[in-house]
Design a protein around this motif. Structure first.
Motif: not given
Length: 205
Positions: A66-68, A71-72
């Motif tokens: 997850y990459r903030h 949001n993915t």
């Protein structure tokens, strides 16, 4: 006079804008080739590595993480930031083991990419690894990711349909396809060693 002097800017003064836990942002006053002055705001970065780890069947080790900012959950090659004073090769070994648990018997330096040239000085060294031995992972506190494997063809299909769109992973796929096709060669060694000194190919524009 150098051939690129008509393109180059020259830093005159630097101001620190932000020094956070992860980001270090500065503003440079620069002299343009025209003689006028301008400002350039960008992120300073210690450098990073990406590892294209080859399984014995030719598939590669990937991660889902997850990459903030977007949001993915992204599918990526294992990668990470270099610690202070850490060499690129040592960082590659560490990141592969910490994130995936794999230890490699052989390593090959492939090249370097710059993922955000307009606003960061970050560079990512691309390493290949093979002769993998599985083992326990050592994830950082708060880090969560899944480890998976895929063929170059599967990764290409995912990229073509937009489910893989991380920039460094797309560059890694380019390297993987050319290495596996025999178009690009690698210098495999028992330890991850950078070319010394690092020189880009002479035929670059």
């Amino acid at each position: 006079m150098r051939a690129d002097d008509h393109l180059c800017e020259h830093a005159l003064h630097r101001e620190e804008l932000l020094k956070g836990h992860f980001l270090h942002v500065v503003r440079d006053n620069v002299k343009l080739p025209s003689g006028k002055e301008a400002t350039r705001e960008f992120v300073l970065h210690p450098g990073a590595v990406m590892v294209i780890a080859l399984m014995d069947d030719g598939s590669v080790v990937l991660e889902r993480q997850y990459r903030h900012p977007l949001n993915t959950v992204f599918v990526e090659f294992p990668a990470g930031k270099r610690d202070a004073g850490e060499s690129s090769g040592v960082c590659a070994q560490r990141e592969l083991q910490e994130e995936t648990g794999y230890v490699a018997r052989e390593w090959a330096y492939a090249g370097r990419l710059a993922p955000a040239i307009a606003y960061s000085d970050e560079t990512i060294d691309i390493w290949f690894a093979r002769g993998l031995t599985p083992g326990p992972r050592s994830l950082d506190e708060g880090e969560a990711l899944d480890v998976l494997t895929a063929t170059a063809q599967e990764l290409a299909i995912w990229s073509r349909h937009g489910s893989v769109f991380d920039g460094k992973t797309l560059v890694g796929l380019l390297w993987l396809q050319n290495v596996q096709s025999g178009q690009w060669s690698l210098d495999w060694r028992c330890q991850p060693e950078m070319p010394s000194p690092f020189q880009p190919p002479a035929d670059l524009p």
